[in-house]
Scaffold this motif. Structure first.
Motif, PDB file in Angstrom:
ATOM      1  N   ASP A  30       0.854  -1.185   0.000  1.00  0.00           N
ATOM      2  CA  ASP A  30       0.000   0.000   0.000  1.00  0.00           C
ATOM      3  C   ASP A  30       0.899   1.248   0.000  1.00  0.00           C
ATOM      4  O   ASP A  30       1.899   1.307   0.734  1.00  0.00           O
ATOM      5  CB  ASP A  30      -0.910  -0.024   1.231  1.00  0.00           C
ATOM      6  CG  ASP A  30      -1.964   1.080   1.173  1.00  0.00           C
ATOM      7  OD1 ASP A  30      -2.113   1.698   0.098  1.00  0.00           O
ATOM      8  OD2 ASP A  30      -2.619   1.327   2.198  1.00  0.00           O
ATOM      9  N   LEU A  31       0.543   2.230  -0.816  1.00  0.00           N
ATOM     10  CA  LEU A  31       1.396   3.410  -0.961  1.00  0.00           C
ATOM     11  C   LEU A  31       1.365   4.296   0.279  1.00  0.00           C
ATOM     12  O   LEU A  31       2.394   4.826   0.710  1.00  0.00           O
ATOM     13  CB  LEU A  31       0.958   4.217  -2.196  1.00  0.00           C
ATOM     14  CG  LEU A  31       1.763   5.481  -2.507  1.00  0.00           C
ATOM     15  CD1 LEU A  31       3.209   5.132  -2.784  1.00  0.00           C
ATOM     16  CD2 LEU A  31       1.151   6.204  -3.718  1.00  0.00           C
ATOM     17  N   THR A  32       0.176   4.463   0.872  1.00  0.00           N
ATOM     18  CA  THR A  32       0.021   5.414   1.969  1.00  0.00           C
ATOM     19  C   THR A  32      -0.384   4.682   3.241  1.00  0.00           C
ATOM     20  O   THR A  32      -1.410   3.998   3.277  1.00  0.00           O
ATOM     21  CB  THR A  32      -1.051   6.473   1.626  1.00  0.00           C
ATOM     22  OG1 THR A  32      -0.713   7.078   0.384  1.00  0.00           O
ATOM     23  CG2 THR A  32      -1.135   7.512   2.705  1.00  0.00           C
ATOM     24  N   ILE A  33       0.443   4.857   4.286  1.00  0.00           N
ATOM     25  CA  ILE A  33       0.161   4.289   5.607  1.00  0.00           C
ATOM     26  C   ILE A  33       0.113   5.443   6.602  1.00  0.00           C
ATOM     27  O   ILE A  33       1.152   6.071   6.861  1.00  0.00           O
ATOM     28  CB  ILE A  33       1.234   3.272   6.038  1.00  0.00           C
ATOM     29  CG1 ILE A  33       1.351   2.140   5.013  1.00  0.00           C
ATOM     30  CG2 ILE A  33       0.927   2.727   7.432  1.00  0.00           C
ATOM     31  CD1 ILE A  33       0.133   1.274   4.902  1.00  0.00           C
ATOM     32  N   PRO A  34      -1.053   5.775   7.159  1.00  0.00           N
ATOM     33  CA  PRO A  34      -1.114   6.869   8.134  1.00  0.00           C
ATOM     34  C   PRO A  34      -0.215   6.573   9.334  1.00  0.00           C
ATOM     35  O   PRO A  34      -0.241   5.480   9.901  1.00  0.00           O
ATOM     36  CB  PRO A  34      -2.597   6.905   8.531  1.00  0.00           C
ATOM     37  CG  PRO A  34      -3.321   6.241   7.407  1.00  0.00           C
ATOM     38  CD  PRO A  34      -2.373   5.203   6.886  1.00  0.00           C
ATOM     39  N   ALA A  35       0.586   7.553   9.726  1.00  0.00           N
ATOM     40  CA  ALA A  35       1.471   7.475  10.903  1.00  0.00           C
ATOM     41  C   ALA A  35       2.426   6.295  10.822  1.00  0.00           C
ATOM     42  O   ALA A  35       2.785   5.692  11.834  1.00  0.00           O
ATOM     43  CB  ALA A  35       0.642   7.396  12.184  1.00  0.00           C
ATOM     44  N   GLY A  36       2.850   5.931   9.616  1.00  0.00           N
ATOM     45  CA  GLY A  36       3.779   4.835   9.467  1.00  0.00           C
ATOM     46  C   GLY A  36       4.500   4.896   8.147  1.00  0.00           C
ATOM     47  O   GLY A  36       4.249   5.767   7.309  1.00  0.00           O
ATOM     48  N   MET A  37       5.434   3.934   7.938  1.00  0.00           N
ATOM     49  CA  MET A  37       6.184   3.894   6.682  1.00  0.00           C
ATOM     50  C   MET A  37       5.298   3.347   5.583  1.00  0.00           C
ATOM     51  O   MET A  37       4.707   2.277   5.716  1.00  0.00           O
ATOM     52  CB  MET A  37       7.427   3.008   6.833  1.00  0.00           C
ATOM     53  CG  MET A  37       8.277   2.941   5.565  1.00  0.00           C
ATOM     54  SD  MET A  37       9.667   1.770   5.694  1.00  0.00           S
ATOM     55  CE  MET A  37      10.709   2.601   6.883  1.00  0.00           C
ATOM     56  N   GLY A  38       5.206   4.081   4.460  1.00  0.00           N
ATOM     57  CA  GLY A  38       4.399   3.661   3.338  1.00  0.00           C
ATOM     58  C   GLY A  38       5.181   2.859   2.338  1.00  0.00           C
ATOM     59  O   GLY A  38       6.379   2.573   2.499  1.00  0.00           O
ATOM     60  N   GLY A  39       4.505   2.524   1.243  1.00  0.00           N
ATOM     61  CA  GLY A  39       5.102   1.664   0.244  1.00  0.00           C
ATOM     62  C   GLY A  39       6.293   2.274  -0.462  1.00  0.00           C
ATOM     63  O   GLY A  39       7.243   1.561  -0.829  1.00  0.00           O
ATOM     64  N   LYS A  40       6.308   3.590  -0.672  1.00  0.00           N
ATOM     65  CA  LYS A  40       7.411   4.237  -1.390  1.00  0.00           C
ATOM     66  C   LYS A  40       8.709   4.099  -0.608  1.00  0.00           C
ATOM     67  O   LYS A  40       9.751   3.696  -1.172  1.00  0.00           O
ATOM     68  CB  LYS A  40       7.066   5.710  -1.609  1.00  0.00           C
ATOM     69  CG  LYS A  40       8.150   6.513  -2.291  1.00  0.00           C
ATOM     70  CD  LYS A  40       7.709   7.961  -2.435  1.00  0.00           C
ATOM     71  CE  LYS A  40       8.827   8.820  -3.004  1.00  0.00           C
ATOM     72  NZ  LYS A  40       8.418  10.251  -3.078  1.00  0.00           N
ATOM     73  N   GLU A  41       8.692   4.390   0.690  1.00  0.00           N
ATOM     74  CA  GLU A  41       9.894   4.297   1.509  1.00  0.00           C
ATOM     75  C   GLU A  41      10.310   2.843   1.707  1.00  0.00           C
ATOM     76  O   GLU A  41      11.507   2.496   1.672  1.00  0.00           O
ATOM     77  CB  GLU A  41       9.663   4.970   2.864  1.00  0.00           C
ATOM     78  CG  GLU A  41       9.424   6.473   2.790  1.00  0.00           C
ATOM     79  CD  GLU A  41       7.997   6.815   2.403  1.00  0.00           C
ATOM     80  OE1 GLU A  41       7.162   5.889   2.305  1.00  0.00           O
ATOM     81  OE2 GLU A  41       7.720   8.018   2.163  1.00  0.00           O
ATOM     82  N   ALA A  42       9.287   1.973   1.919  1.00  0.00           N
ATOM     83  CA  ALA A  42       9.610   0.552   2.113  1.00  0.00           C
ATOM     84  C   ALA A  42      10.245  -0.046   0.869  1.00  0.00           C
ATOM     85  O   ALA A  42      11.162  -0.886   0.956  1.00  0.00           O
ATOM     86  CB  ALA A  42       8.342  -0.214   2.489  1.00  0.00           C
ATOM     87  N   ALA A  43       9.779   0.361  -0.310  1.00  0.00           N
ATOM     88  CA  ALA A  43      10.339  -0.164  -1.557  1.00  0.00           C
ATOM     89  C   ALA A  43      11.809   0.196  -1.692  1.00  0.00           C
ATOM     90  O   ALA A  43      12.623  -0.620  -2.162  1.00  0.00           O
ATOM     91  CB  ALA A  43       9.540   0.386  -2.739  1.00  0.00           C
ATOM     92  N   GLN A  44      12.188   1.411  -1.281  1.00  0.00           N
ATOM     93  CA  GLN A  44      13.596   1.804  -1.376  1.00  0.00           C
ATOM     94  C   GLN A  44      14.474   0.915  -0.506  1.00  0.00           C
ATOM     95  O   GLN A  44      15.578   0.510  -0.914  1.00  0.00           O
ATOM     96  CB  GLN A  44      13.738   3.274  -0.949  1.00  0.00           C
ATOM     97  CG  GLN A  44      13.058   4.248  -1.901  1.00  0.00           C
ATOM     98  CD  GLN A  44      13.112   5.681  -1.391  1.00  0.00           C
ATOM     99  OE1 GLN A  44      13.528   5.941  -0.265  1.00  0.00           O
ATOM    100  NE2 GLN A  44      12.671   6.624  -2.236  1.00  0.00           N
ATOM    101  N   GLN A  45      13.989   0.603   0.704  1.00  0.00           N
ATOM    102  CA  GLN A  45      14.793  -0.244   1.591  1.00  0.00           C
ATOM    103  C   GLN A  45      14.842  -1.686   1.092  1.00  0.00           C
ATOM    104  O   GLN A  45      15.890  -2.357   1.186  1.00  0.00           O
ATOM    105  CB  GLN A  45      14.220  -0.184   3.011  1.00  0.00           C
ATOM    106  CG  GLN A  45      14.307   1.199   3.634  1.00  0.00           C
ATOM    107  CD  GLN A  45      13.922   1.211   5.109  1.00  0.00           C
ATOM    108  OE1 GLN A  45      14.001   0.172   5.791  1.00  0.00           O
ATOM    109  NE2 GLN A  45      13.537   2.377   5.608  1.00  0.00           N
ATOM    110  N   ILE A  46      13.723  -2.196   0.561  1.00  0.00           N
ATOM    111  CA  ILE A  46      13.723  -3.562   0.035  1.00  0.00           C
ATOM    112  C   ILE A  46      14.630  -3.671  -1.181  1.00  0.00           C
ATOM    113  O   ILE A  46      15.388  -4.648  -1.336  1.00  0.00           O
ATOM    114  CB  ILE A  46      12.277  -3.992  -0.304  1.00  0.00           C
ATOM    115  CG1 ILE A  46      11.471  -4.179   0.988  1.00  0.00           C
ATOM    116  CG2 ILE A  46      12.267  -5.274  -1.136  1.00  0.00           C
ATOM    117  CD1 ILE A  46      10.004  -4.477   0.758  1.00  0.00           C
TER     118      ILE A  46
END
Length: 712
Positions: A643-659
């Motif tokens: 999911d791209l947007t996670i309220p008050a948490g890490m979303g898909g865009k940031e998680a994808a960079q780390q993965i």
């Protein structure tokens, strides 16, 4: 003067001679007869005769003395007056500020000059008297010696004259002069008196005034406003080209203010309303000193268009100066800015609502599509499930319209053949209506680079509005043509290649007072209307770099015109698409990351039904941890759906960079209810292999997985 003096002298001499002759004759005649009457003795008479002669000499001598003395005194007085007059003449002659020349009328030769001439031209009196008219002139036509002699000849035989002349000084410098020539009799000689005045300063002032007038004229003509002035009687003395072009006048026309206002404001009631206050203030301004208040008005132009203008008036030197400032474009720009501000302020709210709504719809629509797969085709619930799915799809379309206003949303663009898109939109939107279509598409119509879904939505909304305006049926004409725009065009668009698409209906039209609101969100004249149709049209067109215009006459239909950037050439013909083969059962483990538990559960069930193993998590931090642990255990995930947007948490865009930092070959699919988010539009730029838009169906999710897995 000398002739008069000689005549006076001759008159005095004649008077003396006459007095002397009269006195002598009277003396001789009277004394002779008296002597005869009084003395009879001859001897005595002879003696008396001697004494009488002596007496005659003495008396006549005294008389002549008196007469000659008085004549000499008068002569001396005349000479003194003559000398004083000559002195006054010389003082005036040499003291005037203008150079004086005395020429012989017959030959044109220079006879005399005054001191001012010597000072003005730089010569001594002796040098000046030896000059010719050619020495004092420019020497080039029309200021040659021949031209000067011709002027002298004309002055000798005609009336006085004054000319502008280019004179030359002794040092060769030139100056402008005003030359006056007059014929005169001086001492019995026929002369030409020439007065030369240095007008260099006046010429410079006149030139400066001429240049200023020319600059003012150019300024008035180039000024982006209508300018004019009238005299106190109301007669127009000047109108610049703007007013002439607007109202159809030419430069030689001089209408009255009343005639000009009648042409600019043809509606009498409206004209009287506008002019009433204007006339009142013009009448009171001279006494009060308060400037005339600027007034707004809408004038009618000769080409049939109307302009919204500001009328500014000033009373200057018994003239009525007025300027007409066209604010039509400015007003339109202001309206566009207000619309953009409204859409921007609405974007944050609309985006949040649509995101949450899409999450809910994902659970509903996904479960319905999953239930449809689980139920037997002949099951009685199939109809209800399908109807519920259609209703949910309509709700998803409404959410998509809300997302159109989302701040920062970008369309997912590709090259689209516009003609084909128009045909599809008309076919779908007019199905089951009484409206007929007339589609006129220019040959070699350029393709556009656009979001096919958004543009189809925009065209469909316009067509639906046209159908609602023609409930009893009618003809909807659609014209599409290439329309290149030059720089500084009236639409305010950048120069380049565009296509112009016009939708012309035969409906009831839009009231004038409502036309400026039709693109506002939630503004609708239809009972029960949401007001999102044309508002979304406006937003879609603006995000594609275009412009939409409306022209409508109540009772005579409406025309909506799109200007859309084109790729500058027609779209190539597409190869026929091959039907997709049924997908194979899924293999591998899929990581699903979503903050909504209902969506995680639904996606897990659908993927398990398709044959995949599923691991779920609620945020990006947990997804990165799970992906790392799976990789370390040698059991990497085949695909990760985030999911791209996670309220008050890490979303898909940031998680994808780390993965991707852990596994550059990771297969990632982004999912979001923000279908217009830049990451969704350009998902490959952020490391994703595909994107699925919420709400999604089971088959859509399956196709996305198959596309991603088939690439490796």
């Amino acid at each position: 003067m000398r002739a008069a003096s000689k005549q006076n002298q001759r008159r005095e001499i004649n008077k003396i001679v006459g007095v002397y002759a009269l006195f002598g004759s009277a003396w001789i005649y009277l004394s002779g007869y008296a002597l005869i009457w009084l003395v009879s003795d001859r001897h005595i008479a002879e003696q008396i005769e001697v004494y009488k002669g002596l007496m005659f000499i003495m008396v006549t001598s005294a008389l002549l003395y008196q007469l000659i003395w008085r004549f000499a005194r008068r002569l001396a007085e005349s000479v003194t007056k003559l000398e004083e007059s000559e002195a006054r003449f010389q003082a005036i002659y040499h003291s005037v500020n203008d150079a004086l020349f005395i020429h012989d009328a017959a030959t044109g030769a220079l006879v005399d000059v005054n001191r001012t001439m010597c000072e003005m031209f730089g010569y001594t009196p002796e040098e000046a008297r030896g000059l010719t008219v050619g020495d004092l002139s420019l020497g080039e036509p029309p200021y040659t010696e021949e031209d000067a002699l011709l002027l002298l000849k004309m002055a000798a035989s005609g009336p006085p004259m004054t000319v502008r002349w280019r004179s030359r000084k002794k040092d060769g410098s030139l100056f402008w002069s005003e030359v006056s020539l007059r014929r005169a009799d001086i001492g019995g000689s026929d002369r030409i008196i020439v007065l030369v005045r240095d007008v260099t300063a006046r010429q410079e002032i006149e030139e400066a005034l001429r240049q200023n007038e020319e600059i003012l004229q150019v300024l008035m003509e180039e000024m982006p406003a209508g300018v004019g002035w009238a005299d106190e009687s109301g007669r127009i003395q000047y109108l610049n080209s703007y007013v002439n072009d607007w109202l159809g006048y030419v430069s030689g026309d001089h209408p009255t203010l009343e005639e000009l206002m009648e042409r600019a404001l043809p509606d009498r009631a409206y004209r009287d309303q506008v002019l009433a206050l204007w006339r009142e203030e013009i009448g009171t301004t001279p006494e009060s000193g308060v400037p005339v208040t600027p007034q707004e008005a809408k004038i009618s132009c000769v080409d049939g268009s109307s302009k919204h203008i500001i009328l500014n008036t000033r009373l200057v030197h018994h003239r009525i100066l007025f300027t007409l400032t066209d604010i039509t474009k400015w007003e339109a720009m202001q309206q566009e800015v207000l619309k953009a501000q409204k859409l921007e302020s609405l974007g944050v709210l609309a985006g949040g609502i649509a995101h949450d709504f899409n999450n809910i719809l994902t659970g509903i629509l996904g479960n319905l599509s999953f239930a449809e797969l689980l139920l037997d085709p002949d099951h009685p619930a199939q109809g209800a499930v399908k109807n519920a799915g259609k209703a949910s799809q309509r709700a998803a379309e409404l959410a998509h319209q809300l997302l159109t206003f989302s701040k920062g949303g970008q369309p997912i663009k590709k090259v689209i053949p516009l003609g084909k898109l128009l045909q599809e939109s008309l076919s779908l939107s007019l199905h089951g209506t009484k409206v007929q279509t007339r589609l006129n598409i220019q040959e070699d119509l350029h393709a556009i680079e656009a979001d096919e879904g958004q543009m189809n939505q925009a065209f469909s909304n316009v067509v639906i509005n046209a159908c609602q305006a023609m409930p009893g049926g009618g003809v909807l004409t659609v014209n599409a043509e290439n329309a290149p725009l030059h720089a500084n065009n009236e639409l305010g668009l950048p120069a380049g290649n565009y296509v112009k698409v016009s939708f012309i209906d035969q409906g009831c039209g839009i009231p004038y007072e409502d036309q400026k609101f039709i693109f506002d969100p939630y503004y609708s004249t239809k009972p029960g209307g949401s007001g999102l149709g044309l508002a979304s049209v406006h937003s879609i067109v603006i995000k594609h770099g275009g412009r939409v215009e409306v022209a409508s006459t109540p009772g005579a239909g409406t025309t909506l015109t799109f200007y859309l950037p084109s790729v500058g050439e027609a779209a190539p013909e597409e190869a026929p698409q091959q039907p997709e083969r049924p997908g194979k059962p899924g293999e591998g483990t899929v990581l699903v990351m979503d903050d909504e538990e209902a969506i995680r559960t639904l996606t897990r069930d659908m993927l398990q039904y398709l044959g995949y193993q599923v691991v779920t998590c609620a945020d990006g931090e947990e997804a990165v941890r799970l992906y790392r642990e799976a990789a370390q255990q040698g059991k990497p995930f085949a695909v990760a759906i985030m999911d791209l947007t996670i309220p008050a948490g890490m979303g898909g865009k940031e998680a994808a960079q780390q993965i991707l930092a852990l596994d550059p070959g990771a297969r990632l699919i982004v999912s979001s209810g923000y279908s217009n988010d830049p990451v969704m539009a350009e998902h490959a730029d952020y490391g994703f292999c595909a994107a699925v838009v919420k709400p999604y169906r089971c088959d859509e999710l399956q196709q996305a997985l198959e596309r991603v897995l088939s690439r490796h």
